[in-house]
Motif scaffolding. Structure first.
Motif, mmCIF file in Angstrom:
data_model
loop_
_atom_site.group_PDB
_atom_site.id
_atom_site.type_symbol
_atom_site.label_atom_id
_atom_site.label_comp_id
_atom_site.label_asym_id
_atom_site.label_seq_id
_atom_site.Cartn_x
_atom_site.Cartn_y
_atom_site.Cartn_z
ATOM 1 N N GLU A 68 -9.617 15.244 10.765
ATOM 2 C CA GLU A 68 -10.286 14.334 11.697
ATOM 3 C C GLU A 68 -11.714 14.034 11.243
ATOM 4 O O GLU A 68 -12.168 12.882 11.280
ATOM 5 C CB GLU A 68 -10.298 14.950 13.099
ATOM 6 N N TYR A 110 -11.607 11.824 8.144
ATOM 7 C CA TYR A 110 -11.253 10.459 8.527
ATOM 8 C C TYR A 110 -12.460 9.755 9.151
ATOM 9 O O TYR A 110 -12.707 8.572 8.889
ATOM 10 C CB TYR A 110 -10.083 10.472 9.511
ATOM 11 N N GLU A 111 -13.209 10.468 9.973
ATOM 12 C CA GLU A 111 -14.381 9.884 10.628
ATOM 13 C C GLU A 111 -15.403 9.419 9.595
ATOM 14 O O GLU A 111 -15.974 8.327 9.711
ATOM 15 C CB GLU A 111 -15.017 10.912 11.568
ATOM 16 N N SER A 170 -13.975 6.356 7.662
ATOM 17 C CA SER A 170 -13.891 5.151 8.494
ATOM 18 C C SER A 170 -15.246 4.451 8.609
ATOM 19 O O SER A 170 -15.313 3.243 8.834
ATOM 20 C CB SER A 170 -13.367 5.502 9.887
ATOM 21 N N LYS A 185 -10.484 0.537 4.219
ATOM 22 C CA LYS A 185 -10.199 0.695 5.649
ATOM 23 C C LYS A 185 -8.914 -0.032 6.043
ATOM 24 O O LYS A 185 -8.100 0.481 6.814
ATOM 25 C CB LYS A 185 -11.365 0.155 6.479
ATOM 26 N N LEU A 223 -6.783 3.348 5.762
ATOM 27 C CA LEU A 223 -7.135 3.965 7.044
ATOM 28 C C LEU A 223 -6.669 3.152 8.248
ATOM 29 O O LEU A 223 -7.021 3.486 9.382
ATOM 30 C CB LEU A 223 -8.662 4.150 7.125
ATOM 31 N N LYS A 240 -4.383 5.320 11.741
ATOM 32 C CA LYS A 240 -5.082 6.601 11.828
ATOM 33 C C LYS A 240 -4.117 7.778 11.879
ATOM 34 O O LYS A 240 -4.322 8.795 11.194
ATOM 35 C CB LYS A 240 -5.993 6.621 13.060
ATOM 36 N N LYS A 241 -3.064 7.668 12.665
ATOM 37 C CA LYS A 241 -2.111 8.766 12.806
ATOM 38 C C LYS A 241 -1.486 9.116 11.463
ATOM 39 O O LYS A 241 -1.357 10.293 11.096
ATOM 40 C CB LYS A 241 -1.025 8.383 13.815
ATOM 41 N N LEU A 281 -4.163 10.722 9.098
ATOM 42 C CA LEU A 281 -4.417 12.122 9.446
ATOM 43 C C LEU A 281 -3.273 13.021 8.997
ATOM 44 O O LEU A 281 -3.489 14.164 8.578
ATOM 45 C CB LEU A 281 -4.631 12.258 10.953
#
Length: 253
Positions: free
Chosen positions: A118, A121-122, A125, A133, A137, A140-141, A144
């Motif tokens: 998480e 990913y943050e 992003s 992106k 990305l 998101k699911k 991750l």
């Protein structure tokens, strides 16, 4: 090859067994032509097989041996990789040096398990290119899940988890709008892993573009270079003989 000669001879013998004297001459010509065609075809097959074996042998070469034959790029390693900012809270980076430190810090933290998927990913992003992106990305699911799988593999192979890293200076293109740098990870089992990271400028901000394994780089040691220059004859501190000294020496004689 021996089996080729036996095969062709057997074929000729079998063919001629069914011929009478009248048609023997024409049949011999036909068989000779067939023989030449077969030889050409077999030679072509042997060449293909030989090339295939060479390709297999090339693939079996150890990775270290392959990397040794690749020209290593001379790179300066940053003296400090410390990050002043809380990079998860920072929205943009206008300095390629600070951004390279931030990216190296983030990627190392992810692979060393200090960051969870998480957090990684943050960071991506916020700090990735628009293309990254939209193509990596966007879900998101799924992203991750991929990041989690990567860390899962590393947990199973604990020797692959990095315990330290270093980052090189950024090499920019002539326009200063894109560049790359290297990160070297020292792994728990003692090996080293090298990565090349590409960054691109979007507007006034630097963005992460890609990261991939790379060949090792050659570390430039400025201290060694300076020591060699100091030891060279041209830089010795010994006093040079003057014309007056030479005249005095001749006078004493």
């Amino acid at each position: 090859m021996k089996w080729r000669s036996v095969f062709i001879s057997s074929l000729v013998s079998v063919t001629l067994l069914g011929c009478n004297n009248k048609g023997l001459e024409s049949e011999i010509d036909r068989v000779e032509a067939l023989k030449k065609d077969l030889e050409k075809e077999i030679q072509a097959q042997e060449k293909v097989e030989e090339e295939r074996m060479e390709a297999y042998q090339e693939m079996e070469r150890p990775l270290d041996e392959i990397l040794e034959n690749i020209d290593k790029e001379d790179m300066r390693v940053l003296e400090s990789k410390e990050i002043k900012d809380l990079i998860l809270e920072k929205e943009t980076f206008t300095s390629e040096v600070e951004f390279s430190k931030a990216v190296a810090f983030a990627t190392y933290n992810f692979f060393s398990m200090k960051w969870n998927p998480e957090e990684y990913y943050e960071f991506l992003s916020k700090q990735s290119t628009t293309y990254y992106k939209e193509n990596v990305l966007d879900n998101k699911k799924q992203a991750l899940q991929v990041f989690g799988n990567v860390q899962g593999i590393l947990k199973e192979q604990k020797g692959l988890i990095p315990v330290d890293y270093e980052v090189t200076e950024v090499v920019l293109d002539k326009n200063g709008n894109s560049g790359y740098f290297y990160r070297k990870d020292t792994l728990a089992k003692g090996d080293e892993a090298f990565y090349i990271i590409s960054i691109v400028k979007e507007g006034d901000s630097w963005k992460f573009e890609s990261e991939s394994p790379s060949a090792p780089y050659e570390k430039i040691d400025d201290n060694v270079k300076e020591e060699k220059e100091e030891e060279s004859p041209e830089n010795t501190d010994a006093p040079k003989e003057t014309e007056e000294d030479v005249e005095n020496e001749h006078g004493e004689e």
